[in-house]
Design a protein around this motif. Sequence first.
Motif, short mmCIF file in Angstrom:
data_model
loop_
_atom_site.label_atom_id
_atom_site.label_comp_id
_atom_site.label_asym_id
_atom_site.label_seq_id
_atom_site.Cartn_x
_atom_site.Cartn_y
_atom_site.Cartn_z
N MET A 1 -9.08 -19.71 -17.24
CA MET A 1 -9.69 -20.60 -16.31
C MET A 1 -11.06 -20.10 -15.88
N ALA A 2 -11.20 -18.78 -15.71
CA ALA A 2 -12.49 -18.21 -15.30
C ALA A 2 -13.59 -18.57 -16.29
N ALA A 3 -13.29 -18.47 -17.57
CA ALA A 3 -14.29 -18.81 -18.60
C ALA A 3 -14.66 -20.28 -18.53
N ALA A 4 -13.68 -21.15 -18.28
CA ALA A 4 -13.95 -22.59 -18.19
C ALA A 4 -14.83 -22.90 -16.98
N LEU A 5 -14.59 -22.23 -15.85
CA LEU A 5 -15.42 -22.45 -14.67
C LEU A 5 -16.85 -21.97 -14.89
N CYS A 6 -16.98 -20.80 -15.51
CA CYS A 6 -18.33 -20.27 -15.79
C CYS A 6 -19.08 -21.17 -16.76
N ALA A 7 -18.38 -21.72 -17.75
CA ALA A 7 -19.02 -22.65 -18.70
C ALA A 7 -19.49 -23.91 -17.98
N LEU A 8 -18.66 -24.44 -17.08
CA LEU A 8 -19.05 -25.63 -16.32
C LEU A 8 -20.26 -25.33 -15.44
N ALA A 9 -20.37 -24.09 -14.98
CA ALA A 9 -21.51 -23.66 -14.17
C ALA A 9 -22.70 -23.23 -15.03
N LYS A 10 -22.64 -23.54 -16.31
CA LYS A 10 -23.71 -23.22 -17.27
C LYS A 10 -24.03 -21.72 -17.26
N ASP A 11 -23.00 -20.90 -17.05
CA ASP A 11 -23.12 -19.43 -17.01
C ASP A 11 -24.15 -18.95 -16.00
N GLN A 12 -24.36 -19.75 -14.95
CA GLN A 12 -25.31 -19.40 -13.90
C GLN A 12 -24.60 -18.92 -12.64
N GLY A 13 -23.27 -19.01 -12.62
CA GLY A 13 -22.51 -18.60 -11.46
C GLY A 13 -21.65 -17.38 -11.77
N ALA A 14 -21.46 -16.55 -10.77
CA ALA A 14 -20.61 -15.36 -10.91
C ALA A 14 -19.40 -15.52 -9.99
N ILE A 15 -18.23 -15.21 -10.50
CA ILE A 15 -17.02 -15.28 -9.69
C ILE A 15 -16.97 -14.08 -8.76
N LEU A 16 -16.92 -14.35 -7.45
CA LEU A 16 -16.84 -13.30 -6.45
C LEU A 16 -15.39 -12.95 -6.13
N THR A 17 -14.57 -13.97 -5.93
CA THR A 17 -13.16 -13.76 -5.64
C THR A 17 -12.32 -14.81 -6.36
N HIS A 18 -11.07 -14.44 -6.62
CA HIS A 18 -10.13 -15.36 -7.26
C HIS A 18 -8.74 -15.00 -6.75
N SER A 19 -8.09 -15.94 -6.10
CA SER A 19 -6.72 -15.73 -5.66
C SER A 19 -5.84 -16.81 -6.26
N GLU A 20 -4.57 -16.48 -6.39
CA GLU A 20 -3.62 -17.38 -7.04
C GLU A 20 -2.33 -17.39 -6.24
N LYS A 21 -1.78 -18.60 -6.04
CA LYS A 21 -0.52 -18.74 -5.32
C LYS A 21 0.38 -19.67 -6.13
N SER A 22 1.60 -19.23 -6.38
CA SER A 22 2.55 -20.05 -7.14
C SER A 22 2.76 -21.40 -6.46
N TRP A 23 2.99 -22.41 -7.29
CA TRP A 23 3.20 -23.77 -6.80
C TRP A 23 4.26 -24.41 -7.67
N ALA A 24 5.13 -25.21 -7.08
CA ALA A 24 6.15 -25.91 -7.87
C ALA A 24 6.59 -27.18 -7.15
N SER A 25 6.99 -28.15 -7.95
CA SER A 25 7.61 -29.37 -7.44
C SER A 25 8.92 -29.53 -8.22
N ILE A 26 9.58 -30.62 -8.05
CA ILE A 26 10.84 -30.85 -8.78
C ILE A 26 10.59 -30.91 -10.28
N THR A 27 9.45 -31.45 -10.70
CA THR A 27 9.20 -31.64 -12.13
C THR A 27 8.13 -30.72 -12.72
N PHE A 28 7.33 -30.07 -11.90
CA PHE A 28 6.23 -29.25 -12.42
C PHE A 28 6.22 -27.87 -11.78
N ALA A 29 5.66 -26.91 -12.51
CA ALA A 29 5.44 -25.56 -11.98
C ALA A 29 4.03 -25.15 -12.37
#
Length: 96
Positions: free
Chosen positions: A1-29
């Motif tokens: 995902m980081a590479a996809a975000l940087c590509a969308l930002a035309k490689d002009q943006g730098a990722i400072l922070t990235h956090s992740e939290k699990s998510w789920a519903s009855i049909t998706f995770a």
Amino acid sequence: MAAALCALAKDQGAILTHSEKSWASITFAGARHRVEMEFVGEEAVDAGECFIAFLPEHEFAIPGQLVADADIAEVDHVLDPPRMVVTCEILLLEDG
């Protein structure tokens, strides 16, 4: 995902922070990601403005993942020197 975000930002943006939290519903995770990106300089800030405009509707191609939602949560913009910090939230679901 980081590479996809940087590509969308035309490689002009730098990722400072990235956090992740699990998510789920009855049909998706998956996981909710919160990413803070920094754009420094006039050209980078212009790319950041495009990133803000295109992120919510962008069609990501991330193997094994489906982007269910992508939103801009916060923008901090300084004019002199040109600098912008963009915080986005992305919900990734496991594909399959």
